[in-house]
Design an enzyme around this catalytic site. Structure first.
Site, PDB file in Angstrom:
ATOM      1  N   GLN A   1       0.844  -1.204   0.000  1.00 15.42           N
ATOM      2  CA  GLN A   1       0.000   0.000   0.000  1.00 15.42           C
ATOM      3  C   GLN A   1       0.875   1.248   0.000  1.00 15.42           C
ATOM      4  O   GLN A   1       1.630   1.490   0.945  1.00 15.42           O
ATOM      5  CB  GLN A   1      -0.922   0.018   1.218  1.00 15.42           C
ATOM      6  CG  GLN A   1      -1.923   1.171   1.194  1.00 15.42           C
ATOM      7  CD  GLN A   1      -2.808   1.200   2.421  1.00 15.42           C
ATOM      8  OE1 GLN A   1      -2.354   1.537   3.503  1.00 15.42           O
ATOM      9  NE2 GLN A   1      -4.076   0.852   2.259  1.00 15.42           N
ATOM     10  N   GLY A   2       0.777   2.054  -1.057  1.00 16.75           N
ATOM     11  CA  GLY A   2       1.539   3.294  -1.174  1.00 16.75           C
ATOM     12  C   GLY A   2       0.643   4.503  -1.014  1.00 16.75           C
ATOM     13  O   GLY A   2       0.332   5.181  -2.011  1.00 16.75           O
TER      14      GLY A   2
ATOM     15  N   SER B   1       3.264  -0.799   3.414  1.00 18.30           N
ATOM     16  CA  SER B   1       3.145  -2.151   3.958  1.00 18.30           C
ATOM     17  C   SER B   1       3.598  -3.204   2.950  1.00 18.30           C
ATOM     18  O   SER B   1       3.095  -3.267   1.832  1.00 18.30           O
ATOM     19  CB  SER B   1       1.690  -2.431   4.354  1.00 18.30           C
ATOM     20  OG  SER B   1       1.210  -1.434   5.224  1.00 18.30           O
TER      21      SER B   1
ATOM     22  N   GLU C   1     -10.473  -1.439   4.540  1.00 23.41           N
ATOM     23  CA  GLU C   1      -9.402  -1.519   5.527  1.00 23.41           C
ATOM     24  C   GLU C   1      -9.936  -1.373   6.948  1.00 23.41           C
ATOM     25  O   GLU C   1      -9.493  -2.047   7.869  1.00 23.41           O
ATOM     26  CB  GLU C   1      -8.356  -0.433   5.241  1.00 23.41           C
ATOM     27  CG  GLU C   1      -7.131  -0.497   6.136  1.00 23.41           C
ATOM     28  CD  GLU C   1      -6.080   0.517   5.748  1.00 23.41           C
ATOM     29  OE1 GLU C   1      -4.898   0.286   6.060  1.00 23.41           O
ATOM     30  OE2 GLU C   1      -6.432   1.557   5.158  1.00 23.41           O
TER      31      GLU C   1
ATOM     32  N   SER D   1       0.618   6.670   2.421  1.00 18.65           N
ATOM     33  CA  SER D   1       1.194   7.683   3.309  1.00 18.65           C
ATOM     34  C   SER D   1       2.449   8.315   2.710  1.00 18.65           C
ATOM     35  O   SER D   1       3.206   7.661   1.984  1.00 18.65           O
ATOM     36  CB  SER D   1       1.545   7.062   4.667  1.00 18.65           C
ATOM     37  OG  SER D   1       0.395   6.542   5.299  1.00 18.65           O
TER      38      SER D   1
END
Length: 387
Positions: free
Chosen positions: A128-129, A163, A249, A131
């Site tokens: 997951q990109g 992550s 999520e 933040s």
């Protein structure tokens, strides 16, 4: 209201239990929890076993490659796999619980055909990109930019707390395709892309957590070319697509962990009785409170899963209520575990010690508790936005 299980549901449970008994005995030994390449191999092996048996994507729609199971069957699956001590999704977390469901809900038929089967088989891992270093909890303030160049976007910027980037094949990536201006508020001009992690210009730098794990990473993007065909949703409509991702999520991604926490609580009570800490009335009171909290969270989980499938598979804002309370209850659970373990709570080889360190991130991950309180206040209670 009839709250008993039907004969069909009990048959599903019995068949699942039988399969788990046989299949878990075939798994190799669990790898070092801090060795993510080894954990990827272990987790994908289990995922393939689930796929071959027809349990992968159990609650996904048939159009998305799943079995279209009922909410009750989904909850039975979660209960039984946790009771049996089956592996959790692990390195498959983002693909199975974030990116996959988002693509199922928002992707084109071609995108679903390309990305969902490898997720369900365990062939490809996602990270997951979202933040960024300078955005903090204000996700809409992201600065990673994507400039359209023919059939590609040219992406430049950086992400943090990505992550499973170290072992991932793909990244669900948020980029800014239109600069913030008076005419373009920060929530607009964002686009959701599927980034191949082996693309030229992608650099991954693992981040070591407090527990010693490298499950997060910094990702640097230097003029990375991403095909326009990898865009999920329309250009500049990424914030809406992101809300779909975050609803998964916060709303249903943690459901298996609630069952795991209830199992941990039972083990914790047993250890307390063995080592004498059960004699402390304050500890017994805390264990009782935790039992009530996790029972309530499981009921809320059941409601969230049922409601999400009733409205088409996308969880609602009630997921923020769950995420907010679960984050704190998990921290309280492992703080209580430290009281029970005493000096052993400093042993980094003890699973509860690692879980306690990990629990510290839960009030930040998937949206901070402060953000969740704002969502609950504004979107559920109807309170005015702060000035």
């Amino acid at each position: 209201m009839d709250l008993t299980y039907t004969d069909e549901e009990e048959a599903f449970r019995a068949g699942l239990r039988e399969w788990l008994t046989v299949s878990l005995s075939k798994l190799p030994p669990k790898p070092d929890p801090l060795d993510w390449p080894a954990r990827r191999a272990y987790d994908t092996t289990w995922q393939r076993m689930l796929y071959d048996a027809g349990y992968a994507g159990l609650h996904w729609s048939e159009a998305a490659g799943g079995r279209g199971a009922t909410p009750t069957q989904h909850l039975i699956y979660l209960e039984e796999t946790e009771k049996a001590g089956a592996p959790y999704v692990g390195a498959n977390f983002v693909g199975l619980l974030h990116a996959g469901p988002t693509i199922a809900a928002e992707g084109t038929p071609e995108q679903r055909a390309r990305w969902l089967p490898p997720v369900l088989r365990g062939d490809e891992i996602w990270c997951q990109g979202f933040s960024e270093p300078d955005a903090g909890s204000d996700l809409a303030a992201l600065r990673t930019r994507a400039v359209r160049d023919g059939d590609d976007y040219v992406v430049t910027g950086s992400k943090i707390w990505t992550s499973h980037a170290e072992v991932a094949d793909w990244c669900e990536l948020l980029v800014r395709t239109e600069p913030i201006s008076a005419a373009v508020p920060k929530h607009r001009g964002i686009t959701w892309l599927a980034l191949p992690m082996d693309a030229p210009g992608v650099t991954v730098r693992p981040l070591r957590t407090l527990a010693g794990s490298a499950e997060f990473a910094e990702v640097f993007l230097d003029e990375v070319r991403v095909p326009v065909a990898n865009r999920v949703g329309a250009e500049n409509d990424g914030w809406r697509v992101t809300m779909v991702t975050l609803s998964f999520e916060r709303g249903t991604a943690f459901v298996g962990e609630v069952v795991a926490c209830r199992r941990t609580l039972a083990r914790l009570a047993a250890v307390a009785k063995e080592n004498g800490s059960w004699d402390d009335p304050a500890l017994r009171r805390q264990l009782g409170l935790l039992n009530a909290q996790f029972t309530a969270l499981w009921r809320l989980t059941q409601w969230n899963v049922s409601e999400s499938q009733r409205v088409g598979g996308v969880p609602g804002i009630g997921g923020s209520v769950f995420k907010l309370r679960y984050s704190h209850a998990r921290q309280e659970l492992y703080d209580t575990a430290a009281r029970v373990l005493g000096p052993d709570s400093l042993d980094l080889d003890h699973e509860w010690t690692l879980d306690r360190l990990s629990s510290l991130s839960y009030t930040i991950a998937a949206g901070t508790s402060q953000i969740q309180r704002n969502i609950v206040a504004e979107r559920i209670l109807g309170l005015p936005k702060g000035r």
